[in-house]
Design an enzyme around this catalytic site. Structure first.
Site, PDB file in Angstrom:
ATOM      1  N   HIS A   1      31.771  35.703  45.685  1.00 23.92           N
ATOM      2  CA  HIS A   1      32.350  36.928  45.144  1.00 23.92           C
ATOM      3  C   HIS A   1      31.797  37.204  43.749  1.00 23.92           C
ATOM      4  O   HIS A   1      31.561  36.263  42.979  1.00 23.92           O
ATOM      5  CB  HIS A   1      33.875  36.825  45.095  1.00 23.92           C
ATOM      6  CG  HIS A   1      34.519  36.646  46.432  1.00 23.92           C
ATOM      7  ND1 HIS A   1      34.564  35.419  47.072  1.00 23.92           N
ATOM      8  CD2 HIS A   1      35.141  37.543  47.255  1.00 23.92           C
ATOM      9  CE1 HIS A   1      35.181  35.570  48.244  1.00 23.92           C
ATOM     10  NE2 HIS A   1      35.542  36.839  48.381  1.00 23.92           N
TER      11      HIS A   1
ATOM     12  N   ASP B   1      30.894  39.538  47.572  1.00 21.60           N
ATOM     13  CA  ASP B   1      31.883  40.550  47.939  1.00 21.60           C
ATOM     14  C   ASP B   1      32.655  41.083  46.736  1.00 21.60           C
ATOM     15  O   ASP B   1      32.739  40.437  45.686  1.00 21.60           O
ATOM     16  CB  ASP B   1      32.900  39.963  48.924  1.00 21.60           C
ATOM     17  CG  ASP B   1      32.332  39.777  50.321  1.00 21.60           C
ATOM     18  OD1 ASP B   1      31.108  39.939  50.496  1.00 21.60           O
ATOM     19  OD2 ASP B   1      33.129  39.471  51.238  1.00 21.60           O
TER      20      ASP B   1
END
Length: 279
Positions: A244, A99
């Site tokens: 992430h 992400d």
């Protein structure tokens, strides 16, 4: 008298035509006029519908399991009441997701590791990051990864109006489509904060909501060993792993991927991208 006989004969012939149908009508027409009628050309039987040729980017959305996504018309995507947490697939299938990117400090290293092991992953990008680093989105496309929508600027959607939620998702989808080559089929709400408006607007844009099963908590920078341990401990068929590649110092995420990815593959897991779900 001859005129009455001729009328009687014509009426008889026309009566036969009604009984014999189209073929008989042709014969009667010939009997009355002495010539053959021009019949319409036979209509060819419908053959199999021609399949649309695959575009050059179609392979990007076909998971390695062999399941291909069905094409969905925007506006017909199911409106969910909760996000999808797992994916379907054959055997020990897992999905890795990243992400907040792309970030030129960390995303290239993650892409290098995935390429080294011939693995595809999902990247839920923020629109402003994708717009600033279009070369990385293009690389994701070229290397077979799936790019999803993670809003434009990573706000808490549950605190926004419907119009602002739509703007966050639409702007990001526009950038992805322009750079990736096709609109995103998946989206993820920042902070995992979903509401009815978010599900509805995402469906209107033709996207499915995907959450996660295993959270690496890498955003807390807990250490490479901690991130690796969470992934390996949570590994199971259908699991979606959250990591992430932007939003802070993601060097630990980069190094952890280098550690746990070969372990997953050696353990028999098939790390791939998901197909669309409709149930």
């Amino acid at each position: 008298m001859k005129k009455d006989q001729l009328l009687t004969r014509r009426r008889a012939l026309l009566g036969c035509a009604g009984a014999l149908g189209a073929a008989g009508t042709a014969g009667v027409f010939a009997a009355l006029t002495g010539s053959e009628p021009e019949l319409p050309a036979p209509v060819p039987a419908p053959g199999p519908r021609a399949r649309r040729p695959l575009t050059s980017s179609a392979y990007r959305l076909e998971p390695l399991t062999g399941y291909g996504p069905r094409r969905v018309t925007p506006g017909r995507t199911p409106v969910r009441r909760k996000p999808l947490l797992r994916v379907s697939g054959r055997g020990r299938t897992m999905v890795l997701t990243f992400d907040d990117g792309p970030d030129p400090r960390y995303t290239p290293d993650i892409l290098d590791t995935l390429a080294k092991h011939d693995v595809r992953a999902m990247f839920f990008v923020c629109g402003e990051m994708a717009d600033a680093h279009r070369d990385l989105v293009s690389r994701m496309a070229d290397e077979g990864h799936v790019v999803g929508n993670h809003t434009w600027s990573h706000p808490l959607l549950t605190r926004l109006t419907r119009s602002r939620i739509r703007s966050q998702l639409e702007r990001t989808s526009d950038v992805i489509e322009e750079v990736y080559g096709e609109p995103p089929q998946w989206f993820r709400a920042p902070y995992g904060a979903w509401n009815r408006a978010t599900f509805q607007i995402g469906a209107d844009l033709g996207m499915e909501p995907l959450a996660w099963t295993v959270d690496t908590l890498d955003w807390t920078t807990p250490g490479v060993r901690s991130i690796t341990r969470r992934v390996e401990k949570g590994a199971a068929p259908g699991v979606v792993v959250l990591s992430h590649d932007a939003g802070g110092d993601r060097s630990q995420s980069v190094r952890a991927l280098r550690a746990y990815l070969p372990e997953l593959l050696d353990s028999g897991y098939h790390v791939t991208v998901p197909r669309r779900q409709y149930t």
